[in-house]
Scaffold this motif. Structure first.
Motif, short mmCIF file in Angstrom:
data_model
loop_
_atom_site.label_atom_id
_atom_site.label_comp_id
_atom_site.label_asym_id
_atom_site.label_seq_id
_atom_site.Cartn_x
_atom_site.Cartn_y
_atom_site.Cartn_z
N PHE A 1 1.76 7.22 -1.83
CA PHE A 1 2.31 6.20 -0.90
C PHE A 1 2.21 6.60 0.55
O PHE A 1 2.75 7.74 0.96
CB PHE A 1 3.63 5.51 -1.27
N ARG A 2 1.71 5.85 1.48
CA ARG A 2 1.50 6.35 2.71
C ARG A 2 1.76 5.42 3.98
O ARG A 2 1.25 5.58 5.10
CB ARG A 2 0.11 7.05 2.95
N ARG A 3 2.38 4.60 3.88
CA ARG A 3 3.08 3.67 5.21
C ARG A 3 3.67 4.40 5.93
O ARG A 3 4.62 5.41 5.53
CB ARG A 3 3.80 2.51 4.17
N LEU A 4 3.50 4.44 7.16
CA LEU A 4 4.09 5.09 8.38
C LEU A 4 4.97 4.33 9.18
O LEU A 4 4.78 3.30 9.65
CB LEU A 4 3.13 5.46 9.21
N ALA A 5 6.26 4.84 9.14
CA ALA A 5 7.38 4.06 9.78
C ALA A 5 7.30 4.08 11.35
O ALA A 5 7.07 4.82 12.00
CB ALA A 5 8.65 4.54 9.37
N PHE A 6 7.32 2.64 11.60
CA PHE A 6 7.51 2.40 13.03
C PHE A 6 6.07 2.55 13.77
O PHE A 6 6.04 2.34 15.24
CB PHE A 6 8.44 3.24 13.98
N ILE A 7 5.07 2.82 13.21
CA ILE A 7 3.85 2.96 13.87
C ILE A 7 2.90 2.29 13.18
O ILE A 7 1.59 2.13 13.50
CB ILE A 7 3.26 4.31 14.15
N GLU A 8 3.12 1.38 11.97
CA GLU A 8 2.23 0.61 11.18
C GLU A 8 1.91 -0.77 12.14
O GLU A 8 2.44 -1.18 12.89
CB GLU A 8 2.79 0.30 10.10
N ALA B 1 -8.87 0.95 -3.57
CA ALA B 1 -9.28 0.68 -2.28
C ALA B 1 -8.53 -0.46 -1.52
O ALA B 1 -8.38 -0.64 -0.34
CB ALA B 1 -10.63 0.01 -2.30
N ILE B 2 -7.48 -1.07 -2.46
CA ILE B 2 -6.65 -2.18 -1.72
C ILE B 2 -5.34 -1.34 -1.28
O ILE B 2 -5.00 -1.82 -0.28
CB ILE B 2 -6.36 -3.28 -2.88
N ARG B 3 -4.75 -0.63 -2.37
CA ARG B 3 -3.45 -0.05 -1.79
C ARG B 3 -3.14 1.24 -2.74
O ARG B 3 -3.96 1.33 -3.85
CB ARG B 3 -2.25 -1.12 -2.20
N ALA B 4 -2.18 1.96 -2.33
CA ALA B 4 -1.65 3.04 -3.10
C ALA B 4 -1.02 2.41 -4.20
O ALA B 4 -0.39 1.59 -4.06
CB ALA B 4 -0.87 4.01 -2.21
#
Length: 573
Positions: A313-320, A495-498
């Motif tokens: 999972f690779r969502r980046l906090a406060f810079i997405e 390809a769509i999501r982790a």
């Protein structure tokens, strides 16, 4: 409270393409140190960092942390190629530190595992503790003097680099006993006092060596902190006696440690989807805040918005972009409002999302909280207080980081510990019925509906797993699990999501139930204090036995236990 700390490692992961990511610290091996790629990458990091700092300072944080001392500290024994990379990192981080100080009023803290070495350093200095203590003090003095932008260091003494880290600069567990840690603190604090910098000691450990119970054992903690009385010293502790899980009561060390204390929280819950779906922590944090009102000398709050775990999972906090980090931001900002401004959860959510979205959002978050507590966790197991050697057993057994384990071993272990299997089934089934309403509420609140749909599909697999764990053996259920795994992978292609890894294995579990019960009674205890059997066997004999077994039959231990984090071997040191 005067310290409101947040980790700043997110900008360093932009574009990092490794399939499964070690989120424990900045991936220094992926940072460019030469060629045109260097300037392009570091300029992008600087831009992301500026955006990140603007957001977190506006929210109310006043301190940011960076990794790490090992890659910014010079030493004559370093290999030439290591020294060259460190020189580049020093240049680039000095620029970033200057940027933070120029654009914000944030304080800067640098993290450090105790302690980092390279092959050349070990070759020259050997392994004598006194020599390594002096070497580490040299590193700290150099970094504090060379980077005046720093306001202090955060030391982690109970965990080192994971087995997956491929870097000539590696950390290892240097301090083995509470007396070792106490000695080092007494040696280091004068360096911080002289420079008016802050030394923060984390009590987190993974159970290795005699200091491995530091996070929960009162005597170990008291010995470590003996005669430490300095205005430049703070103790930092996770909220529970294990990692960032639910069901754990507030660590009672907050009421016994006299030194200033910082509470560690995690907003990007590494064991609960890491921001892929709503894993709201507000009600837990509200309870912690209420309990901590009776504790003395609570100096602040440290919220991890990016750090933690080995997963895809690779969502980046406060810079997405496009609100992709909304669940992480919600946890982060609500924690700050609850502790800093003494707001209720309802006030905090309304302040973050706006009054018009808050009613639907709060109902959604309450349902999501129920689903996680009653379906992701098996409440009867999660509520039990169990210890193995120097660690408290995590309350979540079958879901670990990005993997769901469905096999007969997990089935037998859960059936051993969960007495009311019918209740476990009922609560799980009831929780799953909340998803249609949760999806409606996400639409009403303007929150990402596809995150709720992904959560529904993954939790459907957890529900089937719950049935597999607690119902009689059924080939039809096995077929349903195989079909559900296939449907999940087709509905959510990479390809769509982790997505989660679904580990199905229906091979026979050869350990008899009676043997499992005897092993549990021997190896596990329901109290913090050690039993006679622990002193005679579990703490002293079991470690050498495991190491012998590991050397002669390494492949008999599951790969995820050998290759994740520090590896299971660290539990037996």
């Amino acid at each position: 409270m005067e310290w409101f700390i947040i980790d700043g490692i997110g900008p360093f992961f932009r574009g990092y393409e490794k399939k499964r990511v070690n989120w424990s610290k900045i991936p220094f091996n992926a940072l460019s140190t030469e060629g045109p790629e260097r300037r392009q990458q570091w300029d992008r990091i600087g831009e992301d960092l500026s955006a990140f700092c603007r957001g977190i300072e506006a929210a109310g944080f006043n301190t940011i942390t960076f990794d790490d001392l090992a890659h910014l500290a010079t030493h004559p024994a370093h290999e030439p190629e290591v020294a060259a990379k460190i020189d580049v990192f020093r240049q680039e981080f000095a620029t970033l530190f200057d940027r933070v100080k120029r654009e914000t009023r944030l304080r800067i803290l640098l993290t450090s595992d105790v302690l980092p070495t390279t092959p050349a350093v070990v070759s020259e200095l050997g392994t004598k503790p006194a020599e390594l203590d002096a070497y580490y003090r040299c590193l700290i003095r150099g970094v504090l003097d060379d980077f005046p932008q720093l306001d202090g260091l955060i030391l982690r003494i109970g965990e080192s680099d994971g087995v997956d880290v491929k870097d000539p600069i590696r950390t290892h567990l240097h301090l083995k006993t509470p007396a070792d840690a106490n000695r080092m603190l007494h040696q280091l604090l004068p360096e911080f006092e002289k420079r008016n910098k802050t030394l923060i000691l984390r009590t987190w450990t993974v159970g290795a060596h005699r200091i491995g119970d530091l996070i929960w054992h009162r005597r170990t903690l008291a010995t470590t902190l003996k005669d430490i009385d300095s205005p430049n010293f703070i103790v930092s502790m996770k909220h529970g006696e294990s990692d960032f899980f639910r069901y754990l009561p507030l660590n009672q060390a907050f009421f016994t440690v006299k030194q200033p204390k910082i509470l560690e929280l995690q907003a990007r819950k590494e064991y609960e989807g890491a921001g892929e779906y709503p894993s709201f922590t507000g009600w837990d944090h509200e309870r912690f805040a209420h309990e901590l009102s009776a504790a003395e000398n609570v100096a602040g709050l440290s919220v991890w918005c990016q750090t933690g775990g080995w997963h895809r999972f690779r969502r980046l906090a406060f810079i997405e972009e496009n609100d992709r980090d909304v669940w992480i931001r919600l946890n982060t900002l609500c924690a700050l409002r609850i502790f800093k401004e003494q707001q209720t959860v309802e006030q905090a959510v309304a302040g973050v999302l706006g009054e018009d979205r808050a009613i639907a959002a709060l109902e959604l978050l309450r349902h999501a909280d129920t689903v996680i507590r009653d379906l992701l966790y098996v409440g009867d197991f999660a509520a039990q207080k169990l210890f193995f050697r120097r660690v408290r057993i995590p309350p979540l057994l079958h879901v670990y980081w990005d993997s769901l384990f469905i096999n007969n071993a997990v089935r037998e272990i859960l059936r051993h510990f969960v007495k009311d299997t019918e209740q476990a089934l009922r609560t799980g089934e009831a929780a799953f019925t909340l998803f249609p309403r949760m999806i409606e509420l996400a639409e009403q609140a303007g929150l990402p509906v596809d995150d709720l749909e992904h959560m529904r599909d993954f939790f459907h697999l957890i529900l089937l797993a719950r049935r597999f764990y607690f119902l009689p053996s059924d080939e039809a259920l096995v077929a349903d699990l195989r079909a559900a795994k296939k449907a999940y992978k087709q509905r959510w292609p990479k390809a769509i999501r982790a997505r989660y890894r679904i580990k199905l294995d229906f091979g026979e579990f050869h350990t008899k139930r009676r043997t499992l019960g005897l092993a549990s009674a021997l190896l596990l205890r329901k109290q913090r204090g050690y039993r006679i059997i622990d002193h005679l066997f579990t703490l002293n004999v079991l470690g050498p036995l495991f190491r012998w077994f590991h050397r002669h039959r390494p492949n008999s231990i599951p790969k995820f236990m050998r290759k994740s984090a520090m590896g299971v071997e660290s539990l037996f040191r």
